[in-house]
Design a protein around this motif. Structure first.
Motif, PDB file in Angstrom:
ATOM      1  N   GLN A   1       0.837  -1.203   0.000  1.00 59.24           N
ATOM      2  CA  GLN A   1       0.000   0.000   0.000  1.00 59.24           C
ATOM      3  C   GLN A   1       0.878   1.261   0.000  1.00 59.24           C
ATOM      4  O   GLN A   1       0.560   2.237  -0.679  1.00 59.24           O
ATOM      5  CB  GLN A   1      -0.938  -0.001   1.215  1.00 59.24           C
ATOM      6  N   ALA A   2       1.980   1.226   0.752  1.00 58.31           N
ATOM      7  CA  ALA A   2       2.885   2.379   0.783  1.00 58.31           C
ATOM      8  C   ALA A   2       3.499   2.620  -0.583  1.00 58.31           C
ATOM      9  O   ALA A   2       3.623   3.768  -1.032  1.00 58.31           O
ATOM     10  CB  ALA A   2       3.979   2.152   1.823  1.00 58.31           C
ATOM     11  N   LYS A   3       3.883   1.554  -1.271  1.00 55.75           N
ATOM     12  CA  LYS A   3       4.455   1.669  -2.617  1.00 55.75           C
ATOM     13  C   LYS A   3       3.448   2.317  -3.562  1.00 55.75           C
ATOM     14  O   LYS A   3       3.793   3.218  -4.334  1.00 55.75           O
ATOM     15  CB  LYS A   3       4.863   0.273  -3.106  1.00 55.75           C
ATOM     16  N   LEU A   4       2.209   1.868  -3.490  1.00 54.42           N
ATOM     17  CA  LEU A   4       1.154   2.412  -4.352  1.00 54.42           C
ATOM     18  C   LEU A   4       0.909   3.895  -4.059  1.00 54.42           C
ATOM     19  O   LEU A   4       0.827   4.710  -4.978  1.00 54.42           O
ATOM     20  CB  LEU A   4      -0.130   1.615  -4.172  1.00 54.42           C
ATOM     21  N   LEU A   5       0.825   4.246  -2.778  1.00 55.60           N
ATOM     22  CA  LEU A   5       0.573   5.641  -2.412  1.00 55.60           C
ATOM     23  C   LEU A   5       1.769   6.536  -2.728  1.00 55.60           C
ATOM     24  O   LEU A   5       1.599   7.685  -3.126  1.00 55.60           O
ATOM     25  CB  LEU A   5       0.228   5.733  -0.931  1.00 55.60           C
ATOM     26  N   SER A   6       2.973   6.022  -2.568  1.00 63.22           N
ATOM     27  CA  SER A   6       4.174   6.813  -2.857  1.00 63.22           C
ATOM     28  C   SER A   6       4.343   7.053  -4.351  1.00 63.22           C
ATOM     29  O   SER A   6       4.883   8.078  -4.759  1.00 63.22           O
ATOM     30  CB  SER A   6       5.413   6.113  -2.306  1.00 63.22           C
ATOM     31  N   SER A   7       3.872   6.115  -5.161  1.00 64.46           N
ATOM     32  CA  SER A   7       4.011   6.270  -6.607  1.00 64.46           C
ATOM     33  C   SER A   7       2.988   7.251  -7.178  1.00 64.46           C
ATOM     34  O   SER A   7       3.198   7.798  -8.251  1.00 64.46           O
ATOM     35  CB  SER A   7       3.875   4.920  -7.311  1.00 64.46           C
ATOM     36  N   ASP A   8       1.898   7.476  -6.498  1.00 63.42           N
ATOM     37  CA  ASP A   8       0.872   8.422  -6.951  1.00 63.42           C
ATOM     38  C   ASP A   8       0.411   9.229  -5.751  1.00 63.42           C
ATOM     39  O   ASP A   8      -0.444   8.804  -4.976  1.00 63.42           O
ATOM     40  CB  ASP A   8      -0.310   7.679  -7.583  1.00 63.42           C
ATOM     41  N   ARG A   9       0.989  10.418  -5.590  1.00 60.52           N
ATOM     42  CA  ARG A   9       0.717  11.265  -4.419  1.00 60.52           C
ATOM     43  C   ARG A   9      -0.710  11.805  -4.393  1.00 60.52           C
ATOM     44  O   ARG A   9      -1.139  12.355  -3.387  1.00 60.52           O
ATOM     45  CB  ARG A   9       1.712  12.429  -4.356  1.00 60.52           C
ATOM     46  N   SER A  10      -1.471  11.625  -5.463  1.00 60.00           N
ATOM     47  CA  SER A  10      -2.861  12.081  -5.448  1.00 60.00           C
ATOM     48  C   SER A  10      -3.799  11.047  -4.827  1.00 60.00           C
ATOM     49  O   SER A  10      -4.929  11.362  -4.484  1.00 60.00           O
ATOM     50  CB  SER A  10      -3.334  12.411  -6.869  1.00 60.00           C
ATOM     51  N   LYS A  11      -3.324   9.817  -4.674  1.00 64.20           N
ATOM     52  CA  LYS A  11      -4.151   8.764  -4.062  1.00 64.20           C
ATOM     53  C   LYS A  11      -4.241   8.993  -2.558  1.00 64.20           C
ATOM     54  O   LYS A  11      -3.303   9.439  -1.929  1.00 64.20           O
ATOM     55  CB  LYS A  11      -3.559   7.384  -4.331  1.00 64.20           C
ATOM     56  N   LYS A  12      -5.412   8.658  -2.012  1.00 66.90           N
ATOM     57  CA  LYS A  12      -5.643   8.797  -0.577  1.00 66.90           C
ATOM     58  C   LYS A  12      -6.238   7.513  -0.038  1.00 66.90           C
ATOM     59  O   LYS A  12      -6.913   6.782  -0.755  1.00 66.90           O
ATOM     60  CB  LYS A  12      -6.562   9.978  -0.286  1.00 66.90           C
ATOM     61  N   LEU A  13      -5.988   7.267   1.249  1.00 68.50           N
ATOM     62  CA  LEU A  13      -6.400   6.020   1.874  1.00 68.50           C
ATOM     63  C   LEU A  13      -7.081   6.319   3.201  1.00 68.50           C
ATOM     64  O   LEU A  13      -6.621   7.150   3.977  1.00 68.50           O
ATOM     65  CB  LEU A  13      -5.149   5.162   2.123  1.00 68.50           C
ATOM     66  N   SER A  14      -8.184   5.638   3.440  1.00 71.24           N
ATOM     67  CA  SER A  14      -8.861   5.696   4.729  1.00 71.24           C
ATOM     68  C   SER A  14      -8.555   4.388   5.460  1.00 71.24           C
ATOM     69  O   SER A  14      -8.777   3.311   4.911  1.00 71.24           O
ATOM     70  CB  SER A  14     -10.368   5.848   4.524  1.00 71.24           C
TER      71      SER A  14
END
Length: 178
Positions: free
Chosen positions: A95-108
């Motif tokens: 999940q960190a890899k995915l969020l770091s690769s696209d800074r516009s993604k957000k997670l709850s």
């Protein structure tokens, strides 16, 4: 009359505080995250103190491209614990890899508990579980603004039942895109 009223208030307050007592202190200390070196020889700061051999958890191949729908999105916890266990490190890392690769993604990150315990205690424990996953993500380079930790306590069980198997499935943090 004032003395009897004060005595009643003191008795009710004492009973309430005694009912809230628990082995787990949910104060404002930072949420613990089990941390081990990549070689498996480091000592973790989590609840594991068995002194056994290094974890046999397979690492995640972060070179593969994965979409958000392919990733595991649940981290399970031990009873009365908010320590992210090593076996769920691949979930957090992916999940960190995915969020770091696209800074516009957000997670709850939604923290949940089993049905045991009071509502207030479970809401606090669920919040600590969500915050410990959020802290693990942030340690892996995710921005603060990309994650939000919320708690549902025991209000949204994944599985109905009053046995250990059901309780184990309900002690979780769910990672959902927002």
């Amino acid at each position: 009359m004032n003395m009897s009223r004060l005595a009643l208030i003191a008795a009710v307050s004492s009973a309430f505080l005694a009912g809230c007592a628990s082995n787990v202190k949910l104060d404002d200390k930072p949420a613990p995250v089990e941390s081990r070196t990549t070689s498996g020889t480091g000592s973790g700061s989590g609840a594991s103190s068995s002194g056994s051999s290094p974890s046999k958890v397979a690492s995640v191949d972060l070179t593969k491209s994965a979409s958000a729908t392919e990733l595991a999105k649940v981290v399970y916890f031990d009873y009365d614990s908010f320590v992210v266990k090593d076996e769920f490190r691949p979930v957090v890392e992916a999940q960190a890899k995915l969020l770091s690769s696209d800074r516009s993604k957000k997670l709850s990150i939604e923290g949940h508990t089993d049905e045991r315990g009071g509502s207030e205690y479970n809401l606090a424990l669920g919040q600590k579980r969500a915050e410990s996953v959020a802290k693990a993500l942030k340690l892996l380079g995710v921005n603060d603004g990309q994650v939000e930790a919320v708690s549902f306590g025991k209000e949204r069980p994944a599985v109905q039942g009053s046995d250990e198997a059901a309780w184990a499935k309900n002690r979780r943090a769910e990672l959902n895109n927002r």
